[in-house]
Scaffold this motif. Structure first.
Motif, mmCIF file in Angstrom:
data_model
loop_
_atom_site.group_PDB
_atom_site.id
_atom_site.type_symbol
_atom_site.label_atom_id
_atom_site.label_comp_id
_atom_site.label_asym_id
_atom_site.label_seq_id
_atom_site.Cartn_x
_atom_site.Cartn_y
_atom_site.Cartn_z
ATOM 1 N N ILE A 1 57.539 85.331 61.623
ATOM 2 C CA ILE A 1 56.932 84.058 61.228
ATOM 3 C C ILE A 1 57.026 83.051 62.374
ATOM 4 N N ASN A 2 56.138 82.069 62.300
ATOM 5 C CA ASN A 2 56.056 81.058 63.360
ATOM 6 C C ASN A 2 55.964 79.672 62.735
ATOM 7 N N ILE A 3 56.337 78.678 63.514
ATOM 8 C CA ILE A 3 56.108 77.295 63.081
ATOM 9 C C ILE A 3 55.176 76.630 64.073
ATOM 10 N N HIS A 4 54.190 75.925 63.537
ATOM 11 C CA HIS A 4 53.215 75.245 64.392
ATOM 12 C C HIS A 4 53.247 73.748 64.070
ATOM 13 N N PRO A 5 53.208 72.892 65.117
ATOM 14 C CA PRO A 5 53.387 71.459 64.861
ATOM 15 C C PRO A 5 52.109 70.720 64.472
ATOM 16 N N ALA A 6 51.314 71.309 63.585
ATOM 17 C CA ALA A 6 50.109 70.640 63.066
ATOM 18 C C ALA A 6 49.724 71.322 61.756
ATOM 19 N N LEU A 7 48.737 70.735 61.097
ATOM 20 C CA LEU A 7 48.295 71.304 59.823
ATOM 21 C C LEU A 7 47.182 72.315 60.104
ATOM 22 N N LEU A 8 47.560 73.568 60.332
ATOM 23 C CA LEU A 8 46.562 74.610 60.603
ATOM 24 C C LEU A 8 45.621 74.711 59.404
ATOM 25 N N PRO A 9 44.341 75.052 59.571
ATOM 26 C CA PRO A 9 43.752 75.596 60.801
ATOM 27 C C PRO A 9 43.404 74.546 61.860
ATOM 28 N N LYS A 10 43.691 73.277 61.593
ATOM 29 C CA LYS A 10 43.377 72.274 62.621
ATOM 30 C C LYS A 10 44.378 72.386 63.773
ATOM 31 N N TYR A 11 43.911 72.170 64.962
ATOM 32 C CA TYR A 11 44.759 72.077 66.153
ATOM 33 C C TYR A 11 45.611 73.320 66.416
ATOM 34 N N GLY A 12 45.001 74.493 66.223
ATOM 35 C CA GLY A 12 45.697 75.740 66.537
ATOM 36 C C GLY A 12 44.973 76.471 67.645
ATOM 37 N N GLY A 13 45.524 77.607 68.040
ATOM 38 C CA GLY A 13 44.870 78.450 69.047
ATOM 39 C C GLY A 13 45.491 78.297 70.417
ATOM 40 N N LYS A 14 44.960 79.082 71.348
ATOM 41 C CA LYS A 14 45.508 79.113 72.713
ATOM 42 C C LYS A 14 45.500 77.715 73.341
ATOM 43 N N GLY A 15 46.586 77.361 73.954
ATOM 44 C CA GLY A 15 46.664 76.058 74.641
ATOM 45 C C GLY A 15 47.065 74.914 73.720
ATOM 46 N N MET A 16 47.065 75.182 72.411
ATOM 47 C CA MET A 16 47.448 74.122 71.470
ATOM 48 C C MET A 16 48.942 74.231 71.170
ATOM 49 N N TYR A 17 49.732 73.581 71.988
ATOM 50 C CA TYR A 17 51.172 73.567 71.763
ATOM 51 C C TYR A 17 51.734 72.224 72.239
ATOM 52 N N GLY A 18 52.927 71.927 71.752
ATOM 53 C CA GLY A 18 53.634 70.720 72.174
ATOM 54 C C GLY A 18 52.761 69.474 72.140
ATOM 55 N N ASN A 19 52.840 68.697 73.191
ATOM 56 C CA ASN A 19 52.142 67.412 73.214
ATOM 57 C C ASN A 19 50.626 67.531 73.197
#
Ligand code: GRF
Length: 200
Positions: A109-127
């Motif tokens: 499992i993973n944690i992503h700092p946004a409400l997926l599916p918005k702001y996900g994918g390659k290059g979408m990390y951190g700031n």
């Protein structure tokens, strides 16, 4: 592995390559846990804060390289040697190779700092994520905890929590809010999912 496990506990490997604040919270959560333990920290960045945490906590760590991760056995043999049952990503930026996904089906499992599916994918990390949220004038953001599949930030969603984005927020202040949400929820959700997957 056919031999009996050395420990009766379900053993988690945390994959992380940053400061490791989520890793620390997860370690704290499971410190005296009856059935689950953190057995390994996997990292791809020499000198990362998370490696100091592993050392301080006397948890084994494994520094991995791209070549073997993507073109070799994806370190599956090491994970089996450490008797890893479940993988938790906490700030790990490399895509997870198919070999690893197949060895741990529904157990990554993973944690992503946004409400997926918005702001996900390659290059979408951190700031980059927080800057994109602010540039879009969104009024809320949040966290998403999800299963990992072969695409970035794509597997089934397990849990989401949101926070308000104020007009005065910057990427830095939003990052703080998101980290608080992560620290509050991730350890508990990890526990729930690990227990669920252990029964199925
Ligand atoms: C977290 O914001 C997480 O959502 C993302 O990477 C960050 C890791 O932060 N995947 P930390 O290293 O746990 O402080």
């Amino acid at each position: 592995m056919s031999e009996e496990k050395l420990t009766n506990k379900i053993t988690i490997a945390i994959f992380a390559s940053g400061a490791g604040s989520n890793t620390q919270k997860i370690i704290d959560h499971f410190r005296d846990h009856k059935t689950i333990k953190i057995g390994l920290i996997v990292c791809n960045k020499e000198g990362a804060g998370v490696l100091s945490i592993a050392k301080k906590e006397a948890i084994s760590s494994l520094l991995i390289d791209k070549e073997r991760f993507f073109k070799g056995d994806a370190f599956v043999s090491d994970l089996k040697q450490f008797e890893i049952d479940f993988i938790v990503l906490a700030g790990f930026l490399w895509k997870i190779p198919v070999k690893l996904i197949q060895a741990y089906t529904n157990k990554i499992i993973n944690i992503h700092p946004a409400l997926l599916p918005k702001y996900g994918g390659k290059g979408m990390y951190g700031n980059f994520v927080h800057e994109a949220v602010i540039a879009s004038n969104d009024i809320e953001s949040g966290i998403t905890i999800h299963y990992v599949d072969e695409l970035y930030d794509h597997g089934g969603v397990i849990f989401q929590a949101s926070c308000i984005v104020d007009k005065s927020d910057t990427a830095a202040t939003l990052a703080k809010k998101i980290h608080s949400l992560e620290h509050l929820h991730y350890p508990r959700i990890v526990e729930e999912v690990v227990e669920l997957r252990n029964r199925s």
